[in-house]
Design a protein around this motif. Sequence first.
Motif, short mmCIF file in Angstrom:
data_model
loop_
_atom_site.label_atom_id
_atom_site.label_comp_id
_atom_site.label_asym_id
_atom_site.label_seq_id
_atom_site.Cartn_x
_atom_site.Cartn_y
_atom_site.Cartn_z
N UNK A 52 0.91 -1.15 -0.06
CA UNK A 52 0.09 0.04 0.06
C UNK A 52 0.75 1.26 -0.06
N UNK A 53 1.09 1.77 -1.21
CA UNK A 53 2.37 2.92 -1.44
C UNK A 53 1.69 4.06 -0.53
N UNK A 54 0.38 4.43 -0.50
CA UNK A 54 -0.18 5.64 0.24
C UNK A 54 0.31 5.30 1.93
N UNK A 55 -0.08 4.15 2.22
CA UNK A 55 0.16 3.72 3.80
C UNK A 55 1.64 3.86 4.20
N UNK A 56 2.35 3.26 3.43
CA UNK A 56 3.91 3.38 3.51
C UNK A 56 4.26 4.79 3.46
N UNK A 57 3.83 5.85 2.45
CA UNK A 57 4.28 7.05 2.68
C UNK A 57 3.79 7.82 3.79
N UNK A 58 2.42 7.54 4.25
CA UNK A 58 1.98 8.21 5.68
C UNK A 58 2.83 7.82 6.80
N UNK A 59 3.20 6.38 6.80
CA UNK A 59 4.15 5.82 7.90
C UNK A 59 5.34 6.42 7.79
N UNK A 60 5.98 6.71 6.66
CA UNK A 60 7.34 7.13 6.64
C UNK A 60 7.52 8.64 7.04
N UNK A 61 6.44 9.42 6.63
CA UNK A 61 6.19 10.84 7.15
C UNK A 61 6.26 10.90 8.62
N UNK A 62 5.36 10.16 9.04
CA UNK A 62 5.14 10.17 10.73
C UNK A 62 6.39 9.74 11.28
#
Length: 999
Positions: free
Chosen positions: A53-63
Motif C-alpha cells: 500500500x504505497x499510500x500507507x507506506x508514505x504516511x508511515x514514513x512521514x510520521x
Amino acid sequence: MTSAPGRRSSTFTRLLRHGFTDPSAAERLLDSDGLTLVRNDPVLLDALGATADPDLALRGLARLLEAQDGATARQELLDTLIAAKPLRDRLLGVLGASEALAEHLTRHPSDWQALVTYEPRDLHPGVEEFERGLAGATDPVSLRVAYRRCLLSIAARDVCGTIEVAQTAAELADLATATLRAALALAGAAAPEDTALCRLAVIAMGKCGGHELNYVSDVDVIFVGEAADGADEDKALRAATRLASHMMRICSETTVEGSIWPVDANLRPEGRNGPLVRTLASHLAYYQRWAKTWEFQALLKARPVAGDLTLGEEYVAALQPLVWQAAERENFVADVQKMRRRVVENIPAAEVDRQLKLGPGGLRDVEFAVQLLQLVHGRSDASLRSGTTLDALKALAAGGYVGRADAAQLDDAYRFLRSMEHRIQLHRLRRTHLVPEDEADLRRLGRSLDLRTDPVATLIREWKRHASVVRRLHEKLFYRPLLDAVAALAPGEARLSAAAARERLIALGYADPAAALRHLEALASGVTRKAAIQRTLLPVLLGWFADSADPDAGLLTFRKVSDALGKTPWYLRLLRDEGAAAENLARVLSAGRLAPDLLMRAPEAVALLGDGGGGLLPRPRAHLEQEILAAVRRADNAVQGVTAARGVRRRELFRTSAADIVGSYGTESQPAEADQGALVDLVGGAVSDLTAATLSGTLRAVVREGWGDTLPTRFAIIGMGRFGGHELGYGSDADVLFVHEPRDGVDEREAAEAAGKVVAEMRRLLQIPSADPPLLIDADLRPEGKSGPLVRTLKSYEAYYRRWSLVWERHALLRAEHVAGDEDLGRRFTELIDPLRYPAAGLDEEAVREIRRLKARMESERLPRGADPKLHTKLGPGGLSDVEWTVQLLQLRHGAREPGLRTTRTRQALAAARAAGLITEEDASTLDEAWVLATRVRNAVMLVRGRAGDTFPTVPRELAAVGRYLGYGPGHAGDMLDAYRRTARRARTVVEELFYGGS
C-alpha cells in the motif's frame, strides 16, 4: 512546484503509475519538510510503489520522520533509506503492510535501526536470538516494546520475501517461546519464594506447539507442576499456580504499549473448570480415564517451551503413547469428523463465506484431515509424528498415505491461505480470520501477495480456487488411499499397504475390513470406464458410508447395485453428474436393511435418487391408482395384474423410505428435516395412499378375471386402524372391513358368494411369495371379530350395529374411512357409522369405564413377556396406545358437537381438541411429541432391521442405526433411550389426567 490549471503535475502522474490511490495527498506529504529533499528521488518512489500500500507506506514514513529526535536523526534515517536497499525494502515494506507496526515505530522512533543489519545470522533467528532481543525487558511494558521490536524484524523479512510463510510461522512460534520464558522469569523474579517451592513446565499447544503460529493468535498452553525437593506438594502447586497466573497476566493484560497476546490454558484437563496447574501424575490419570478424543488430537502439538524443560519432556514422553492409541477408541473417526462439522455449524451465517480458518475449504479442513491421518497411521509409523501441519503432510506423502499430487496441491493451498491470514492480521495486529470486504483492504492484501495486475479480482479468484482444492481434498484425503491399496490408480506413486488400508477401515467403523477391501478391489480395479468412474465416486461414498451405523452394509449393497447396473450408461452418469444422487444412494444403502432390500429387487429404482431430490417426493394417490389400473388392464390375467401392482408398491415403498432416510440424515446441501412430525406424516400418508392404490388395482384385477367389467354386487373396502388414519408404517398390515350391496336383480346368495370370492382371491394374490413384499389384509375388526363373516352387506352392518355393537367397536370405527371400491357404497357406510362413533349425547359414564377397562386389559395381556414397558412404543406408558386412546376418548365424547374432531387422523384430532379448548396447548404438545417420537422409532426399527418391531433393538449396531435415524451421533444411544423415556413419561402424566382422571 505548480502546474497549469486543469493539468496534472508530472509528480501526480508518476505517483499514479507507482500504485498510489490518492496521489494528491501523497504530493502534499512529499512537499512536507521531512521529505522535500527526496521527493523526486526515483529510488524512493520505486520502493514505495513496490509495497502493498504505497499510500500507507508514505504516511508511515512521514510520521516516522516527524517523530525523530531532531534534524540530525531525520537526516540519518533519510540517508540510510536512500543508500541502503535492504533497509529501504524492509522498512517501507513493513510501513506499507502494517499500520500497527508503523504506530510502534512512531512511538519508538529509533527502532527502525533494528532493520539496518543484514548479516546471515539475522535471516533465520531462533529462540536464542529472540531471547537476546528480549533480555533487556524488566517489566511488562518494556517486554511489550522488545516483543514488538522483534516482531518488526520478522515482519520485515516476511513482506520482503526473505522468508516464506512456514518459516514466518516458525519464527513467530520461536518468538512466542522466548516471550513466555521472559514472562515467566519476570513472574519468578516478583515471587522468588514461589519459584523455590516448585518446578513448573509450560507446554505449548495448538499453533505455538506446532511451530506454526500466526501474527496474532492466542498462545495455547498447559502447565505441569511438581514440588521442589523437600517441598509440600499442595503448597508447591499453589505456588506454581500463582506463577502461571502471573505469567499469563504479563502477556495478556493491556498496558500503555498494548498487550502481547492472550495466553489460553483452556486445553488443560477439565478445561476452565479444572485446576490451572496439575502434577504429571494427575495429568496422566486424567488422560487415561476421562479424556475425550479431541483432547488427544490436541496433544499432537504438545511441546515443552518454558520453565522446567526436563519436566516438560517427561510430560510429553508420558502422554505420547496415549496419543497414538487414540485411534483405537470407539467412534474415534466419527468423533473427529463430528467435531469438525460442529466447528462449521457454529460459524455465524454472515461470516461463513469469508472465513479463512474455520469455513469449508479453510485452514482447519487441512489441519483436521492431516491430524486424522496422523492419529490413524502414526501408531505404527513414527515418521508421521510431527506437530507441524506441513511437515506432517510431507511425511504422509512420503509414506504413501496421501498421493504426492494431492499433497503438493494441499501444501500449495495451505501456504496461500496462511499467507492471506498472516497479511490480514499484520495490518492492524488484530486476531481475525475473516477476509476483508473493503476494496482498499482487498487491494492491499492482493498486492502484499504479489498479485499486482488487478489485485482484487485476482486475489478473490485465487482464494476461491485454493479453497475449492482444500474442500475437495479434505473430502477425499481419508478415503482415496484405500483405493490405492487395491487398484493401480497412479503409476509411480507409493500406495497404501493392505495392512494400512485395513487399519484405516477399522478406524472408520468397518466391522469386516477384509471384506470391505475385496469390495473395493472389485469396484475399482481395471481400466474400464465403469472402474474409472467408480474410483472417482468411491472416496466420497466411503466417507458417507462411514457416517452411518453400518458402513459394511452400505459398501456391500453399493457393490451389488453396481454389479447389476454398472453396464447401463445412465446409472454411472447419474452418480457422476448428480451429486445429490450419489449422496442419497450412500445414505440409503447404509441406513439399514429395508431400503436396500427393496432396491435390490429392482435396482433401476436408483434413478429416483436423482432429479434434484424431486424423485423422492411421494406421488399422489390418484397418480398411483392411474398407473396401477393401467398395468392391470394390460395384464393377461389377475396374477400378472396383481404382480404389476405389487411391483409399483415395492418401488414406491423404496421411494418413501429413501425420502424418509434422506430427510432424517440430511445431506451436504440440505440439512436434516427439523420437523419430525412432517416426516411421520410423509411416511404415513405415502404408505397409506400406496396401500389404497394397491388394493384398488388388486380389486380390479380380481373382478376383471372372474366377472368381466361388472361384479354382481357393489363392493367397497373400508380402511381401519392406522390404515384408515393415514398412519401406516412400513411394516403395517392393512386393517380393513369389506362391505357389499347386491346389484338390482341379483340374488343375495350369489352376491355374497361373489363378494366372498373377491376377498379370498385378493388376500391370496397379495401374499403369493415373490420378489415383492406381501401385503397382509387383516379383517379382525369386523363385527363378531374372527367368528364373523369376512364380508357383509350394508344392511347387515346396519342391523348388527343397531342391535349388537359394543363400545370397542364404536371406538374402532373412529378410524373407518373408505379406501377402495365403490365410492357411493363407501360414503353410505360412513354415513351409517357416524352416529355410532360421534354419538349425539356423547358417552355415558359406564361406556367411559368400559373403555378404560379395555385399555387396561390390553396393556396387561398384550405386552410381550420380558419387554421393557418403558421402551415399548405401542403399549408402553406414554406410547402410541396411550396417546391414541386419549384422543379417541375425546372424539367419542365431543365429536358430535365439534366438527374438527371428526377425522380419522390422530394428530389432526389432537389439534382440533386443542383448538376447541378440550386440552391445553402444553398437554397437546406433550402428547403430539410422544406420538411422533414413538412412530419414528417404529419406522426406524423397520428401516434398520427389515422387519417390524415395537421396541428398540438390542443389537448395538442396530440400536446405533436407529439413533442415527433419530439424529443421535455415534456413542449416544443411551441419550436416545433416556430422551424417549422422558418424553413418554411426560405423555403418560397427561394421559393419567385426561384418560383415567374422569375429566
